[in-house]
Write a protein that holds these residues in place. Structure first.
Motif, short mmCIF file in Angstrom:
data_model
loop_
_atom_site.label_atom_id
_atom_site.label_comp_id
_atom_site.label_asym_id
_atom_site.label_seq_id
_atom_site.Cartn_x
_atom_site.Cartn_y
_atom_site.Cartn_z
N SER A 135 11.25 77.86 -6.71
CA SER A 135 12.55 78.27 -7.23
C SER A 135 13.11 79.39 -6.35
CB SER A 135 12.43 78.75 -8.68
OG SER A 135 11.52 79.82 -8.78
N HIS A 136 14.38 79.74 -6.60
CA HIS A 136 15.05 80.82 -5.87
C HIS A 136 15.05 80.58 -4.36
CE1 HIS A 136 13.38 83.14 -9.53
NE2 HIS A 136 14.63 82.78 -9.80
N THR A 137 15.22 79.33 -3.96
CA THR A 137 15.20 79.01 -2.53
C THR A 137 16.57 79.30 -1.89
OG1 THR A 137 16.03 76.72 -2.60
CG2 THR A 137 13.70 77.07 -3.20
N PRO A 138 16.64 79.28 -0.56
CA PRO A 138 17.94 79.46 0.09
C PRO A 138 18.92 78.34 -0.24
CG PRO A 138 16.15 79.80 1.65
CD PRO A 138 15.54 79.23 0.41
N LEU A 139 18.42 77.19 -0.72
CA LEU A 139 19.28 76.06 -1.00
C LEU A 139 19.71 75.97 -2.45
CD1 LEU A 139 17.31 73.33 1.02
CD2 LEU A 139 18.96 75.02 1.84
N ASP A 140 19.14 76.78 -3.33
CA ASP A 140 19.50 76.82 -4.74
C ASP A 140 20.51 77.94 -5.00
OD1 ASP A 140 17.68 74.96 -6.44
OD2 ASP A 140 16.25 75.93 -5.10
N GLY A 141 21.31 77.75 -6.06
CA GLY A 141 22.23 78.81 -6.48
C GLY A 141 21.75 79.50 -7.73
N ASP A 142 20.45 79.65 -7.89
CA ASP A 142 19.85 80.13 -9.14
C ASP A 142 20.43 81.46 -9.60
OD1 ASP A 142 18.24 77.91 -8.87
OD2 ASP A 142 16.47 79.02 -8.24
N LEU A 143 20.87 81.48 -10.86
CA LEU A 143 21.36 82.72 -11.44
C LEU A 143 21.11 82.71 -12.94
CD1 LEU A 143 24.21 82.34 -13.18
CD2 LEU A 143 25.18 82.15 -10.92
#
Length: 330
Positions: free
Chosen positions: A265-273
């Motif tokens: 999770s929290h990868t450069p490709l995800d927009g995790d918020l």
């Protein structure tokens, strides 16, 4: 901790959630709101977020409360859903007072679902209408799985979806989570049915299978989506009276739940918020212990909600990914 009576974020008294989706579009919107404004904050850990009005959630900004929070599909187009929600709230007389005008405060975040097989050939954005419809549908009970912002979501392996969970702390404070799971990573161990969030499961809310018999050895996973195509967007909430700084700490702590449930999770490709919401209905009796437990409860609820989102997703003709329920009979 124990789940609240609905095992939904709306166990936080006063909060309501509405979903709207378009089956042809394979996308949708989820709105969290309340009868009165509530304290909110946000913390972003993904490398590719898409947001609206999140800067004003910082503790030092003028506006201290918001009228609604929006999770939407549609990538950048989905930010239009916030306009539909704001228009609906304005018609209700809601919003930040500026002279004789009311300006609803509606932060939002989006996920990418433009390549999921739906009809995206619209001439005008469908998202303002979906936002307005989701606001109109807001109620204590709402659908999970293939619903709202999670209707067209995908993950690194299984079809994604919308999830929620709640917990009542020993103090009586309630916390809850709401999440649209469109992650790059996987929520299960390998190709098996075992959810990474299994150690935190309450009852059989996502199958009751327990942890995997043996965790796979660490490896170097390859991304199954491209930049901008993945994200997990969530709201954690409590009835405790928190200021914006304390709400921000709740959002930060809740990211632990995302990391427990999705690998990676929290990868450069995800927009995790994670957004945080606090209604302020319950005073904290022991601020040190209560804020400590609120953060832990928010992380635990978010991990459970993520697993429930995938567990409850249902198949549609032409899905580009299998549902967990198709393979393992959820």
């Amino acid at each position: 901790m124990r789940p609240g009576p609905r095992n939904l974020i709306t166990d936080v008294a006063g909060l309501v959630v509405g979903n709207a989706h378009d089956a042809g579009l394979r996308s949708g919107v989820t709105v969290l709101t309340a009868a009165r404004p509530f304290t909110a904050a946000v913390h972003v850990m993904g490398g590719a977020p898409g947001t609206r009005e999140t800067d004003l959630l910082a503790p030092d900004r003028l506006v201290q409360q918001v009228d609604a929070l929006v999770l939407s599909g549609g990538s950048a187009f989905g930010l239009d859903a916030c306009s539909g929600v704001a228009q609906g709230l304005r018609a209700m007389g809601r919003g930040f007072a500026v002279g004789d005008q009311r300006v609803p405060i509606v932060p939002g975040a989006i996920l990418f679902d433009l390549l999921n097989g739906g009809d995206k050939g619209w001439s005008a954005s469908p998202y303002p209408a979906l936002g307005a419809a989701a606001l109109a549908a807001a109620a204590p009970g709402f659908g999970l799985g293939s619903a709202g912002a999670g209707f067209g979501a995908m993950t690194g392996h299984w079809k994604g979806g919308l999830g929620s969970a709640s917990a009542v702390l020993p103090s009586g404070i309630t916390v809850g989570a709401l999440v649209a799971v469109n992650a790059l990573g996987s929520v299960t161990a390998g190709d098996g049915p075992w959810f990474h969030a299994a150690p935190f499961e309450e009852g059989a809310e996502f199958g009751g299978l327990g942890p995997a018999p043996r965790m796979a050895p660490p490896d170097a996973p390859l991304p199954l989506k491209r930049q901008g195509e993945a994200t997990t967007i969530a709201v954690v909430a409590t009835d405790a009276r928190l200021d914006k700084a304390q709400a921000l700490r709740m959002a930060v702590a809740a990211h632990d739940g995302m990391a427990r449930a999705i690998l990676p999770s929290h990868t450069p490709l995800d927009g995790d918020l994670v957004f945080a919401a606090a209604t302020g209905a319950r005073e904290m009796q022991d601020p040190l212990t209560d804020t400590f437990q609120i953060g832990h409860g928010a992380a635990t609820c978010l991990a459970r909600a993520i697993a429930r989102a995938v567990f409850l997703a249902r198949p549609l003709p032409g899905d580009p990914q299998p549902c967990w329920s198709e393979r393992f009979g959820g």
